[in-house]
Design a protein around this motif. Sequence first.
Motif, PDB file in Angstrom:
ATOM      1  N   THR A 198       8.568   3.187 -15.064  1.00 40.21           N
ATOM      2  CA  THR A 198       9.018   1.797 -15.031  1.00 40.21           C
ATOM      3  C   THR A 198       8.803   1.185 -13.645  1.00 40.21           C
ATOM      4  OG1 THR A 198      11.292   2.561 -14.601  1.00 40.21           O
ATOM      5  CG2 THR A 198      10.713   2.062 -16.881  1.00 40.21           C
ATOM      6  N   SER A 199       8.894   2.002 -12.606  1.00 35.23           N
ATOM      7  CA  SER A 199       8.571   1.515 -11.261  1.00 35.23           C
ATOM      8  C   SER A 199       7.112   1.115 -11.176  1.00 35.23           C
ATOM      9  CB  SER A 199       8.864   2.607 -10.219  1.00 35.23           C
ATOM     10  OG  SER A 199      10.199   3.027 -10.263  1.00 35.23           O
ATOM     11  N   PHE A 200       6.237   1.971 -11.701  1.00 36.10           N
ATOM     12  CA  PHE A 200       4.797   1.711 -11.662  1.00 36.10           C
ATOM     13  C   PHE A 200       4.457   0.408 -12.394  1.00 36.10           C
ATOM     14  CE2 PHE A 200       1.237   4.999 -10.890  1.00 36.10           C
ATOM     15  CZ  PHE A 200       0.506   4.064 -10.163  1.00 36.10           C
ATOM     16  N   VAL A 201       5.063   0.237 -13.567  1.00 36.89           N
ATOM     17  CA  VAL A 201       4.809  -0.962 -14.361  1.00 36.89           C
ATOM     18  C   VAL A 201       5.207  -2.215 -13.581  1.00 36.89           C
ATOM     19  CG1 VAL A 201       5.501  -2.230 -16.436  1.00 36.89           C
ATOM     20  CG2 VAL A 201       5.069   0.230 -16.568  1.00 36.89           C
ATOM     21  N   GLN A 202       6.364  -2.176 -12.959  1.00 40.08           N
ATOM     22  CA  GLN A 202       6.863  -3.341 -12.241  1.00 40.08           C
ATOM     23  C   GLN A 202       6.113  -3.590 -10.937  1.00 40.08           C
ATOM     24  OE1 GLN A 202      11.445  -3.771 -12.647  1.00 40.08           O
ATOM     25  NE2 GLN A 202      11.038  -1.597 -12.956  1.00 40.08           N
TER      26      GLN A 202
ATOM     27  N   ILE B 186      13.149  -3.134  -9.492  1.00 38.47           N
ATOM     28  CA  ILE B 186      12.224  -2.102  -9.019  1.00 38.47           C
ATOM     29  C   ILE B 186      12.961  -1.035  -8.217  1.00 38.47           C
ATOM     30  CG2 ILE B 186      10.213  -1.647  -7.560  1.00 38.47           C
ATOM     31  CD1 ILE B 186       9.142  -4.371  -8.293  1.00 38.47           C
ATOM     32  N   VAL B 187      13.840  -1.469  -7.335  1.00 31.15           N
ATOM     33  CA  VAL B 187      14.613  -0.515  -6.535  1.00 31.15           C
ATOM     34  C   VAL B 187      15.464   0.375  -7.438  1.00 31.15           C
ATOM     35  CG1 VAL B 187      16.512  -0.310  -4.889  1.00 31.15           C
ATOM     36  CG2 VAL B 187      14.637  -1.891  -4.427  1.00 31.15           C
ATOM     37  N   THR B 188      16.033  -0.207  -8.490  1.00 33.65           N
ATOM     38  CA  THR B 188      16.829   0.576  -9.435  1.00 33.65           C
ATOM     39  C   THR B 188      15.989   1.652 -10.118  1.00 33.65           C
ATOM     40  OG1 THR B 188      18.296  -1.304  -9.861  1.00 33.65           O
ATOM     41  CG2 THR B 188      18.283   0.460 -11.493  1.00 33.65           C
ATOM     42  N   SER B 189      14.781   1.291 -10.529  1.00 36.57           N
ATOM     43  CA  SER B 189      13.893   2.254 -11.187  1.00 36.57           C
ATOM     44  C   SER B 189      13.540   3.409 -10.257  1.00 36.57           C
ATOM     45  CB  SER B 189      12.616   1.550 -11.655  1.00 36.57           C
ATOM     46  OG  SER B 189      12.879   0.637 -12.695  1.00 36.57           O
ATOM     47  N   PHE B 190      13.168   3.089  -9.024  1.00 38.17           N
ATOM     48  CA  PHE B 190      12.846   4.138  -8.060  1.00 38.17           C
ATOM     49  C   PHE B 190      14.055   5.053  -7.813  1.00 38.17           C
ATOM     50  CE2 PHE B 190       9.211   1.509  -6.324  1.00 38.17           C
ATOM     51  CZ  PHE B 190       8.236   2.460  -6.585  1.00 38.17           C
ATOM     52  N   SER B 191      15.237   4.445  -7.722  1.00 38.10           N
ATOM     53  CA  SER B 191      16.451   5.219  -7.452  1.00 38.10           C
ATOM     54  C   SER B 191      16.791   6.156  -8.600  1.00 38.10           C
ATOM     55  CB  SER B 191      17.630   4.275  -7.179  1.00 38.10           C
ATOM     56  OG  SER B 191      17.377   3.458  -6.044  1.00 38.10           O
TER      57      SER B 191
ATOM     58  N   ALA C 128       0.834  -1.209   0.000  1.00 38.80           N
ATOM     59  CA  ALA C 128       0.000   0.000   0.000  1.00 38.80           C
ATOM     60  C   ALA C 128       0.867   1.257   0.000  1.00 38.80           C
ATOM     61  CB  ALA C 128      -0.929  -0.007   1.206  1.00 38.80           C
ATOM     62  N   PHE C 129       1.889   1.289   0.838  1.00 39.39           N
ATOM     63  CA  PHE C 129       2.762   2.461   0.896  1.00 39.39           C
ATOM     64  C   PHE C 129       3.631   2.583  -0.358  1.00 39.39           C
ATOM     65  CE2 PHE C 129       1.749   2.401   5.437  1.00 39.39           C
ATOM     66  CZ  PHE C 129       1.560   3.756   5.666  1.00 39.39           C
ATOM     67  N   ILE C 130       4.071   1.455  -0.890  1.00 43.01           N
ATOM     68  CA  ILE C 130       4.860   1.501  -2.124  1.00 43.01           C
ATOM     69  C   ILE C 130       4.037   2.108  -3.249  1.00 43.01           C
ATOM     70  CG2 ILE C 130       5.945   0.088  -3.930  1.00 43.01           C
ATOM     71  CD1 ILE C 130       6.830  -1.836  -1.719  1.00 43.01           C
ATOM     72  N   TRP C 131       2.784   1.671  -3.378  1.00 41.25           N
ATOM     73  CA  TRP C 131       1.900   2.210  -4.416  1.00 41.25           C
ATOM     74  C   TRP C 131       1.656   3.707  -4.209  1.00 41.25           C
ATOM     75  CZ3 TRP C 131      -1.602   0.058  -8.295  1.00 41.25           C
ATOM     76  CH2 TRP C 131      -1.267  -1.254  -8.660  1.00 41.25           C
ATOM     77  N   MET C 132       1.458   4.123  -2.973  1.00 44.12           N
ATOM     78  CA  MET C 132       1.189   5.538  -2.696  1.00 44.12           C
ATOM     79  C   MET C 132       2.371   6.401  -3.120  1.00 44.12           C
ATOM     80  SD  MET C 132      -0.035   7.374   0.848  1.00 44.12           S
ATOM     81  CE  MET C 132       1.435   6.932   1.778  1.00 44.12           C
ATOM     82  N   PHE C 133       3.582   5.987  -2.755  1.00 45.40           N
ATOM     83  CA  PHE C 133       4.773   6.755  -3.099  1.00 45.40           C
ATOM     84  C   PHE C 133       5.033   6.732  -4.607  1.00 45.40           C
ATOM     85  CE2 PHE C 133       6.520   5.651   1.374  1.00 45.40           C
ATOM     86  CZ  PHE C 133       5.730   6.655   1.927  1.00 45.40           C
ATOM     87  N   CYS C 134       4.800   5.578  -5.224  1.00 45.97           N
ATOM     88  CA  CYS C 134       5.031   5.434  -6.660  1.00 45.97           C
ATOM     89  C   CYS C 134       4.080   6.327  -7.455  1.00 45.97           C
ATOM     90  CB  CYS C 134       4.849   3.958  -7.048  1.00 45.97           C
ATOM     91  SG  CYS C 134       5.189   3.618  -8.788  1.00 45.97           S
ATOM     92  N   SER C 135       2.799   6.277  -7.107  1.00 39.63           N
ATOM     93  CA  SER C 135       1.793   7.075  -7.807  1.00 39.63           C
ATOM     94  C   SER C 135       2.056   8.565  -7.633  1.00 39.63           C
ATOM     95  CB  SER C 135       0.399   6.722  -7.278  1.00 39.63           C
ATOM     96  OG  SER C 135      -0.583   7.538  -7.867  1.00 39.63           O
TER      97      SER C 135
END
Length: 493
Positions: free
Chosen positions: A390-394, A352-357, A297-304
């Motif tokens: 790319t983070s969102f997709v993954q 995923i971590v790479t994309s966020f970074s 839930a928190f990952i999705w919130m931050f990603c969005s």
Amino acid sequence: MTTEDGIEKIIGRFGKYQTWILFLISIGRLPTEFQLNIVVFLLPGVEYECQDSAVNITNHCPCEHPKYDQSTIVSSVVTEWNLICDRVYLASLAQSIMQIGILAGSLVFGQISDRYGRKLAVLLSLFLEAAFVAISGLVPEFWMFLVCRFLIGTAVGGTMLCGYVLFIEFCGKSFRPYVIGLHEISFIVGYFILPIIAFYVREWRTLQLVTSVPWLAVISYYWLIPESPRWLITVGKKNEAITLLKLIAKKNNKTTENIESIVEEMEKETMRESKKPASYVDLFKTPKIRFYTVITAFIWMFCSHTFFGVNQYIGRLQGNIYLNVMLSAVSLIPGLIIVVFATLHLKRKVSIVTSFSIAGLSLLVFIFIPNNIEALTLTFAIIGLIGAYTSFVQVYLFTSEVFPTIIRNTALGFASMFGRFGGFIAPFVVNLGIEWASILIFSGVAFAAASLCYLLPETKDIILLNSIEQTEGPKNAITEIKNNETNIDKTTK
């Protein structure tokens, strides 16, 4: 537990029939893709001359009689209802209200999908999306437009969630890395086509109608799209699943032998839990599922928050708005190719971590680039968008692999609900008026999402689990499958 994917064994990893389903969903989703990006044309930043006095002053507030610059966009929601000065917050609200709608839609359609089937949820969301967008182009009052934006969001939530789950459940385990790339084709196509349409259709009402009315034809999908065989098995509709799988196997030139026995074996694995409909309570009953639910839930919130914030910010950069949006769309193509490659060859958490970074770092660099260097600012803004995208997709794939079939749509719906909180806040952060503060917030939440990903299990190459029991067993089924596959490899060697 078997390490073979029964569905893949019957109909193949990806064949003619899955291609047909992908084509239908991709075409039907285009109004959704348009609405996810159309805000830069419906609610753009505007230039105006205030004609309240003898001396016309540019962008002066307060202003009762503005004369808007129509050289780029002839009419927009901002210019029609004068969303400037003390009414500018209404423009942010109009952007954000769709995110609340997506939140509601994710919850409602997630439940419809798990209780009544993937097909019904997909058909309803696709049709209602086109209908609500068309209505929004006809309403005479701003409050009616806000209501339509909310309703558009509910349908967007359904199409994003249910279309993805339906498609991924038709594909085999070995093809899942490609699914995230194929499923995103419609987003990139819609993102690229939209500025071309907007360039020729510069009045917002006509733009809404052009990007919706033709898609009311998706009602014909009732006869074209089947139910998910995985869902049919989990709810005890074995005979329907067998009939459907035989049809698909024939179309994919696969043998129809042993289908009954394979389906019966799959049914046994979910028999104890499939008789009751899934609910959001199931996400919190057991310890592992509860932990996964909170983290995702928190990952999705931050990603969005990062993705929609950067996406809207690009529309405000200097230069040609149509060209900027098109370049943003084109830039996502190599990003999507990289995602497929990473999904094939890297661990889920690593990619995923790479994309966020990448998103977080590029936005930090963006802060220090002078505004007058337009090409460089656009470049790093696009790099940030690619990282967030790319983070969102993954994250979609990662979440669908972590949770079992019986609650997969429900879990995605719950996570998506938190994603909407992030998306709702994003326009207000964009409109803070302090550029470095806005960018720093987007960068910070991207790094926070990267950190949380480490807390979830690795899911690369697993078979989609069907029941909560398989996930909550004495030994996590994900780990068990990986150990079994390792032992098989050692034996063959």
